[in-house]
Motif scaffolding. Structure first.
Motif, short mmCIF file in Angstrom:
data_model
loop_
_atom_site.label_atom_id
_atom_site.label_comp_id
_atom_site.label_asym_id
_atom_site.label_seq_id
_atom_site.Cartn_x
_atom_site.Cartn_y
_atom_site.Cartn_z
N ALA A 37 1.90 14.77 82.30
CA ALA A 37 2.16 13.34 82.19
C ALA A 37 2.22 12.91 80.72
O ALA A 37 3.05 12.08 80.34
CB ALA A 37 1.08 12.55 82.92
N MET A 38 1.37 13.48 79.89
CA MET A 38 1.36 13.13 78.48
C MET A 38 2.58 13.70 77.76
O MET A 38 3.11 13.08 76.84
CB MET A 38 0.08 13.64 77.82
N ALA A 39 3.03 14.86 78.18
CA ALA A 39 4.15 15.52 77.51
C ALA A 39 5.48 14.89 77.91
O ALA A 39 6.43 14.91 77.14
CB ALA A 39 4.17 17.01 77.81
N GLY A 40 5.55 14.35 79.09
CA GLY A 40 6.80 13.77 79.55
C GLY A 40 7.72 14.81 80.15
O GLY A 40 8.46 14.54 81.08
N ASP A 41 7.70 16.03 79.64
CA ASP A 41 8.54 17.11 80.15
C ASP A 41 7.65 18.10 80.88
O ASP A 41 6.90 18.83 80.24
CB ASP A 41 9.26 17.80 78.99
N PRO A 42 7.72 18.15 82.21
CA PRO A 42 6.82 19.03 82.96
C PRO A 42 6.99 20.50 82.63
O PRO A 42 6.05 21.28 82.76
CB PRO A 42 7.18 18.77 84.42
N GLU A 43 8.15 20.89 82.16
CA GLU A 43 8.37 22.30 81.88
C GLU A 43 7.80 22.72 80.52
O GLU A 43 7.63 23.89 80.26
CB GLU A 43 9.88 22.61 81.92
N SER A 44 7.50 21.75 79.65
CA SER A 44 7.00 22.10 78.32
C SER A 44 5.51 22.39 78.30
O SER A 44 5.00 22.93 77.33
CB SER A 44 7.31 20.98 77.33
N VAL A 45 4.80 22.05 79.37
CA VAL A 45 3.36 22.27 79.42
C VAL A 45 3.10 23.69 79.94
O VAL A 45 3.69 24.12 80.91
CB VAL A 45 2.69 21.23 80.34
N LYS A 46 2.22 24.38 79.25
CA LYS A 46 1.93 25.77 79.61
C LYS A 46 0.55 25.87 80.25
O LYS A 46 -0.36 25.12 79.91
CB LYS A 46 1.98 26.66 78.37
N THR A 47 0.40 26.83 81.13
CA THR A 47 -0.89 27.07 81.76
C THR A 47 -1.76 27.89 80.82
O THR A 47 -1.29 28.43 79.82
CB THR A 47 -0.73 27.82 83.09
N SER A 48 -3.03 28.00 81.15
CA SER A 48 -3.94 28.76 80.30
C SER A 48 -3.54 30.23 80.25
O SER A 48 -3.69 30.88 79.21
CB SER A 48 -5.38 28.60 80.80
N THR A 49 -3.02 30.75 81.33
CA THR A 49 -2.58 32.15 81.35
C THR A 49 -1.42 32.35 80.37
O THR A 49 -1.40 33.31 79.60
CB THR A 49 -2.15 32.55 82.76
N THR A 50 -0.48 31.43 80.39
CA THR A 50 0.66 31.53 79.48
C THR A 50 0.21 31.39 78.03
O THR A 50 0.69 32.12 77.15
CB THR A 50 1.69 30.42 79.81
N LEU A 51 -0.73 30.49 77.79
CA LEU A 51 -1.24 30.33 76.44
C LEU A 51 -1.96 31.58 75.95
O LEU A 51 -1.84 31.96 74.78
CB LEU A 51 -2.17 29.12 76.37
N LEU A 52 -2.71 32.23 76.84
CA LEU A 52 -3.38 33.47 76.46
C LEU A 52 -2.37 34.57 76.13
O LEU A 52 -2.57 35.35 75.19
CB LEU A 52 -4.33 33.92 77.57
N GLU A 53 -1.29 34.64 76.90
CA GLU A 53 -0.25 35.62 76.61
C GLU A 53 0.39 35.34 75.24
O GLU A 53 0.63 36.25 74.46
CB GLU A 53 0.81 35.61 77.70
N ASP A 54 0.66 34.05 74.97
CA ASP A 54 1.23 33.68 73.67
C ASP A 54 0.28 34.04 72.54
O ASP A 54 0.71 34.54 71.49
CB ASP A 54 1.53 32.18 73.63
N LEU A 55 -0.99 33.80 72.73
CA LEU A 55 -1.99 34.14 71.72
C LEU A 55 -1.99 35.65 71.47
O LEU A 55 -2.07 36.10 70.32
CB LEU A 55 -3.37 33.67 72.16
N HIS A 56 -1.88 36.43 72.53
CA HIS A 56 -1.85 37.88 72.40
C HIS A 56 -0.62 38.31 71.56
O HIS A 56 -0.74 39.18 70.68
CB HIS A 56 -1.82 38.53 73.78
N HIS A 57 0.53 37.71 71.82
CA HIS A 57 1.74 38.04 71.06
C HIS A 57 1.59 37.67 69.59
O HIS A 57 2.01 38.42 68.71
CB HIS A 57 2.96 37.35 71.66
N VAL A 58 0.98 36.53 69.32
CA VAL A 58 0.77 36.11 67.93
C VAL A 58 -0.16 37.09 67.23
O VAL A 58 0.08 37.47 66.08
CB VAL A 58 0.22 34.67 67.88
N ARG A 59 -1.21 37.52 67.92
CA ARG A 59 -2.13 38.49 67.31
C ARG A 59 -1.41 39.80 66.99
O ARG A 59 -1.66 40.41 65.94
CB ARG A 59 -3.30 38.76 68.25
#
Length: 164
Positions: A80-102
């Protein structure tokens, strides 16, 4: 319906003395025998353990439901805050992104390793030693600075050539 001829005889009922003594002993002793008490205690312990396991399982279930509800609520709020439902990521997706950044950071640090440039490492160490030996007169290290700059420039040129 009953027969008028039937009569109840008033005969005394008699019990054996052993039965009377047993009943009297049981009535006089308010606590059960030790064997009986152990049986009762073990039965009570078993029921308490079963109830405790049931309560723990129920607690875990409730905890999982609460976590799922909170995650859904947070995700809905973020969408709701983002306005775009597809732009919000779940915690699992965020953890995967964090792993890639590391992984990228680790690769960057591996490329930054000066082991493949021993001349640069040596010039750097010499420059640091000069600065440590001349804390009040760092301008005395100008020769080491020039040598270090030349080494860096040479490595930059090698890198540019390797990209072409």
């Amino acid at each position: 319906m009953g027969s008028a001829n039937s009569t109840i005889q008033d005969s005394p009922v008699s019990f054996s003395q052993e039965l009377v003594d047993t009943l009297a002993d049981n009535a006089a002793a308010p606590t059960p025998s030790p064997e009986r008490q152990n049986t009762i205690d073990s039965h009570i312990r078993a029921r308490i353990q079963a109830e405790l396991q049931h309560l723990r399982a129920e607690e875990q279930s409730v905890r999982e439901q609460i976590e799922a509800a909170l995650e859904k609520e947070n995700l809905d709020r973020e969408r709701a805050m983002a306005g775009d439902p597809e732009s919000v990521k779940t915690s699992t997706t965020l953890l995967e992104d964090l792993h890639h950044v590391r992984e990228k950071v680790d690769r960057f640090h591996a490329r930054r390793d000066l082991a493949e440039f021993p001349g640069l490492r040596e010039d750097s160490d010499t420059l640091v030693a000069c600065y440590k030996n001349n804390p009040t007169t760092p301008l005395d290290c100008w020769q080491q600075v020039d040598k270090f700059k030349a080494s860096v420039a040479q490595i930059e040129q090698q890198h540019i050539k390797s990209l072409q």
